[in-house]
Design a protein around this motif. Structure first.
Motif, PDB file in Angstrom:
ATOM      1  N   HIS A 153     -34.126  20.076 -69.405  1.00  0.00           N
ATOM      2  CA  HIS A 153     -33.911  18.665 -69.057  1.00  0.00           C
ATOM      3  C   HIS A 153     -32.485  18.231 -69.402  1.00  0.00           C
ATOM      4  O   HIS A 153     -31.857  17.491 -68.653  1.00  0.00           O
ATOM      5  N   ALA A 154     -31.975  18.716 -70.527  1.00  0.00           N
ATOM      6  CA  ALA A 154     -30.591  18.413 -70.905  1.00  0.00           C
ATOM      7  C   ALA A 154     -29.616  19.077 -69.937  1.00  0.00           C
ATOM      8  O   ALA A 154     -28.597  18.480 -69.571  1.00  0.00           O
TER       9      ALA A 154
ATOM     10  N   GLU B  98     -30.173  19.670 -66.791  1.00  0.00           N
ATOM     11  CA  GLU B  98     -30.224  18.898 -65.554  1.00  0.00           C
ATOM     12  C   GLU B  98     -29.453  17.584 -65.689  1.00  0.00           C
ATOM     13  O   GLU B  98     -28.780  17.158 -64.755  1.00  0.00           O
ATOM     14  N   ARG B  99     -29.534  16.943 -66.861  1.00  0.00           N
ATOM     15  CA  ARG B  99     -28.755  15.711 -67.091  1.00  0.00           C
ATOM     16  C   ARG B  99     -27.267  15.993 -66.960  1.00  0.00           C
ATOM     17  O   ARG B  99     -26.529  15.212 -66.357  1.00  0.00           O
TER      18      ARG B  99
ATOM     19  N   ASP C 226     -26.409  16.440 -63.341  1.00  0.00           N
ATOM     20  CA  ASP C 226     -26.430  15.132 -62.668  1.00  0.00           C
ATOM     21  C   ASP C 226     -25.128  14.371 -62.913  1.00  0.00           C
ATOM     22  O   ASP C 226     -24.555  13.785 -61.999  1.00  0.00           O
ATOM     23  N   VAL C 227     -24.656  14.389 -64.157  1.00  0.00           N
ATOM     24  CA  VAL C 227     -23.382  13.724 -64.482  1.00  0.00           C
ATOM     25  C   VAL C 227     -22.247  14.374 -63.703  1.00  0.00           C
ATOM     26  O   VAL C 227     -21.384  13.687 -63.144  1.00  0.00           O
TER      27      VAL C 227
ATOM     28  N   ALA D 228     -24.970  15.410 -73.254  1.00  0.00           N
ATOM     29  CA  ALA D 228     -26.323  15.554 -72.705  1.00  0.00           C
ATOM     30  C   ALA D 228     -27.247  16.273 -73.691  1.00  0.00           C
ATOM     31  O   ALA D 228     -28.427  16.441 -73.418  1.00  0.00           O
TER      32      ALA D 228
END
Length: 90
Positions: free
Chosen positions: A44-45, A47-48, A51-52, A25
């Motif tokens: 943002h990274a 959060e990615r 999410d994964v 990410a």
């Protein structure tokens, strides 16, 4: 007689999985000189990666456990390499 073994998973621990997800990410990077992990500080990274963890947890783990592993890795590393000389603020 040739004996075959079961193939081990590529990542053996939940922490290793979390580090891999954070790296993919681009939430963490590695110090090129010393090899320490550094938090890139990119929300943002982060959060990615979460999410994964929630959508694709490793086999045998809940989405919540996967998200906790991501958080624990992020809490355990800083944004600078401990071996690199500190830059002086003028």
């Amino acid at each position: 007689m040739l004996m075959s073994r079961e193939r081990r998973p590529a990542i053996r621990t939940l922490r290793g999985w979390a580090i891999s997800v954070l790296n993919e990410a681009e939430a963490i990077s590695e110090c090129g000189e010393h090899g320490w992990m550094r938090d890139r500080g990119d929300p943002h990274a982060h959060e990615r990666a979460f999410d994964v963890a929630r959508q694709y947890p490793p086999e045998g783990y809940s989405p919540e456990a996967a998200a906790v592993a991501i958080a624990e890795v992020l809490e355990s590393i800083g944004d600078t390499c401990p071996e690199c000389p500190a830059e002086e603020i003028v």
